[in-house]
Design an enzyme around this catalytic site. Sequence first.
Site, PDB file in Angstrom:
ATOM      1  N   TYR B 181       0.839  -1.204   0.000  1.00  0.00           N
ATOM      2  CA  TYR B 181       0.000   0.000   0.000  1.00  0.00           C
ATOM      3  C   TYR B 181       0.873   1.253   0.000  1.00  0.00           C
ATOM      4  O   TYR B 181       0.654   2.187  -0.776  1.00  0.00           O
ATOM      5  CB  TYR B 181      -0.944  -0.010   1.216  1.00  0.00           C
ATOM      6  CG  TYR B 181      -1.762   1.248   1.303  1.00  0.00           C
ATOM      7  CD1 TYR B 181      -2.896   1.416   0.511  1.00  0.00           C
ATOM      8  CD2 TYR B 181      -1.380   2.286   2.138  1.00  0.00           C
ATOM      9  CE1 TYR B 181      -3.624   2.591   0.545  1.00  0.00           C
ATOM     10  CE2 TYR B 181      -2.102   3.468   2.181  1.00  0.00           C
ATOM     11  CZ  TYR B 181      -3.222   3.618   1.377  1.00  0.00           C
ATOM     12  OH  TYR B 181      -3.932   4.795   1.420  1.00  0.00           O
ATOM     13  N   ARG B 238     -10.885   3.820   8.914  1.00  0.00           N
ATOM     14  CA  ARG B 238      -9.849   3.202   8.088  1.00  0.00           C
ATOM     15  C   ARG B 238      -8.721   2.695   8.983  1.00  0.00           C
ATOM     16  O   ARG B 238      -8.370   3.338   9.976  1.00  0.00           O
ATOM     17  CB  ARG B 238      -9.288   4.227   7.089  1.00  0.00           C
ATOM     18  CG  ARG B 238     -10.254   4.479   5.962  1.00  0.00           C
ATOM     19  CD  ARG B 238      -9.686   5.428   4.977  1.00  0.00           C
ATOM     20  NE  ARG B 238      -9.292   6.674   5.625  1.00  0.00           N
ATOM     21  CZ  ARG B 238      -8.861   7.737   4.955  1.00  0.00           C
ATOM     22  NH1 ARG B 238      -8.749   7.679   3.652  1.00  0.00           N
ATOM     23  NH2 ARG B 238      -8.521   8.829   5.589  1.00  0.00           N
ATOM     24  N   PHE B 298      14.207  19.943  -1.040  1.00  0.00           N
ATOM     25  CA  PHE B 298      12.903  19.364  -1.354  1.00  0.00           C
ATOM     26  C   PHE B 298      12.780  17.948  -0.800  1.00  0.00           C
ATOM     27  O   PHE B 298      11.739  17.570  -0.264  1.00  0.00           O
ATOM     28  CB  PHE B 298      12.714  19.370  -2.879  1.00  0.00           C
ATOM     29  CG  PHE B 298      11.504  18.635  -3.359  1.00  0.00           C
ATOM     30  CD1 PHE B 298      10.232  19.138  -3.133  1.00  0.00           C
ATOM     31  CD2 PHE B 298      11.630  17.445  -4.063  1.00  0.00           C
ATOM     32  CE1 PHE B 298       9.113  18.471  -3.592  1.00  0.00           C
ATOM     33  CE2 PHE B 298      10.510  16.764  -4.519  1.00  0.00           C
ATOM     34  CZ  PHE B 298       9.245  17.286  -4.278  1.00  0.00           C
TER      35      PHE B 298
END
Lengths: 369, 486
Positions: B181, B238, B298
Amino acid sequence: MAPPAKKNLGNVLVIGGCGFLGHHIVNLLHDTYTSKISVLDLSTTRNRRPDSDGVAYYNGDITSISSLVPIFEKAKPDVVIHTASPTLMGAGHELYRKVNVDGTACVIEACQKTGVKALVYTSSASVIHDTISDLKNADERWPVVPPHAQHEYYSQTKAEAEALVLAANRSPTLLTCSIRPAGIFGEGDVQILPPILNVHYTNRTGFQLGDNTNLFDFTYVVNVAHAHLLAAFGLLATSRASTAILDHEKVDGEAFFITNCSPVYFWDFARAVWAHAGSKKGTEHVWVISRDMGLAIGGLLEWITWAVGRQAKLTKRQVKYSTMTRYYDCGKAQKRLGYQPLVGLNEGLRRGVKWFEEQRTKEGEKKDQ
Amino acid sequence: MVKINDLLYLAVHPNQLRSIIQWKLWHDPVNSRDPDKETENLKQCFYYLNMTSRSFSSVIQELNPELLVPVAIFYLVLRGLDTIEDDMTIPLPKKEPLLRDFDKIMFQDGWNFNGNGPDEKDRELLVHFDVVIAEFKLIKPVYQKIILDITKKMGDGMADYANNAEFNENGVDTIKDYELYCHYVAGLVGEGCTRLFVESKLANAALLQRPELSESMGQFLQKTNIIRDLQEDYHDKRRFYPKEIWSKHVTNFEDLFNPKNVKAALNCTSEMVLNAIQKADECLFYMAGIKDQSVFNFVAIPQVMAIATLELVFQNPKVFTGVVKITKGDACQLMIEASQNLRTVCDVFKRYARRISKKNNPTDPNFLEISIACGKIEQFIESIYPTQDPKALTRQYNNEEEIATPADAKVQAEHEEAKKDILYLLIAVMCTLFVISTAMIGIAWLAGARFDIAFNELRNGNFFPKYQQGGEVAEAIVQQHDHIEL
């Protein structure tokens, strides 16, 4: 899936095969290799495998060449694994020199006289450690500590013996290498688990010396045994090889650090031992004593106890040892020997502590009788 | 808006305030957008970027001009996809084709989507998605291809999960499922970013040969979010904590939130944190491959935020009652350190690894494994920035006497100098004291002070003046002495 075919190391003689590390090497050899195993030890009554396993036990003294040669001639070893040494705390300078240096010289001579192909020597990770300075991620590029800088005589004699072994490589056909394990613990150890367990049994787990940011290598004994056998296998492969071995693949004439490849914070190791031994304590009860304070208290206690003629409960040496950083990079053994620890640190601890707990129960029962 | 609570907090935490001020005052963006040169459409895109992303919008806007727009568009496309996946009000038959064909949507001029539920926080983005599509078509085709490729893979992965009844009913089952996932929602982003960096030559091409490194980058961020958002996700029905982990500690997932089970629940989050930090060394390794400062910032800023968040949630029972967040001051401090170089980022990782180990509890079943994971981070840092030099040691041993290493020599010289300074300072203080004392005593003597009396009294053991008896005694003493002297 069928288990992989067992490897063969020919005839193997384990010197010190009834000792702590030695008998684990014998066990691993017996379980995972098809080899004829012989054991040479000063006394072969303890840590003995049942006769049905076919291990040949010889009583012998490695400091006497006349004692060794007949045994070598009988056992006809292809591989000799030399693990015999007095323990770190257990002997005086004379004995260290006699067994570690002179004894090793005798073993080398016996190997040469009887056509042994491979000699694997159990050295120590302490040969590059002066017992005082920190060691951070040290590997085989680090120099062996010369005698004038070495504070531990044991380590000095191990280094001298290692130098003899490595110098004897290819003289004339004997191949040698050296294994340098760091902090061996496990079933039957006398140096690491017993004192740590003793702290738990006597309820003194509430102290921490230093800030516990010092990483330390401890190695489960079966992994050390595994490395010895991989090294022996590598030497035999070299002796059979028809082409020259590349420098970066060389095993003979080399030393290898062996650890569990998982350095941990020093006190975490001790706490994990205590937890395995049933301690339910966290760290809330722990009183942290800084390194400097510990050294001061240790120094003071040493004076006082010296004056009254007793052993100090806290020594400067202990303070230094438990606040120093000492961990290694065993990448060389991984690359050249294909070494990977067989047993993780936590599982090794579980097994080791379980063994000590069982011994303790047995002793308790004996006392009760 | 600044809240009064925040102000009070900062008033008693000057270090935090200092970090905030430092960041605001001294942070100098490597690159800045120039809105004057941007089209109206692109400005709209950045408007949506600011709207949808709290943590990424500023680092994206400081990116190297070559990557600024591609990365911003990449982010918005994935955010759009995520907004569809997230929305439980969209029925599956409608959702699945949207997810699977999202890459094709990127070629439909003027495509917008009004199907999100009213509560979906980023629904505005999809309502005006045509601006993103229009900008997407303007970026270089190589970048377009990378973005489309990742969008397709992620859309398919999300659709598989949306279809998976078991997952929807019971949450994630095994650790393998959990990591799969995380791969779909974050690992793929890592892959896409890396391909963009390498394509623009702002990162070492070798990163493409080691895909597990970019995977670890994504996994690290995603796992951290999942661990932190436990309670919020539970509230939204969830479950991302894999059953393989939580079932070792509690019988039912709900038990994690029962205060009675706090110890077991903490052991569960510990194991989740352990699972997340085990590959932290690979994240550091990845960052070593970045060549451009803006790209470095970043990638590094989210990573340091993640390790700090893991430290915060570790052994923290507040995770079961709400969302814990790092303070603004800590965030600024972390951003300062992450926008420098790999070394400062390593320092952050080491610092937080040690903090985690400090909170580590011996009664935790994963106690030693966590210690090992922290040690692994430290060992990796030591391997790329060694602090010991075997050659210097060899020289030292060979020369018999100790030759100090250059660093040591410098320290020693500084030490010596400091000692001297202290000596001079002491002499100066003594001299000053001597001069002042002499002057004071001299003036007192000139003014008629009787030191002989004082000395005699002291010699007799009268250390304190006897005030209560007033002047009488004093007078007697003075007279007594006067008589002797006169």
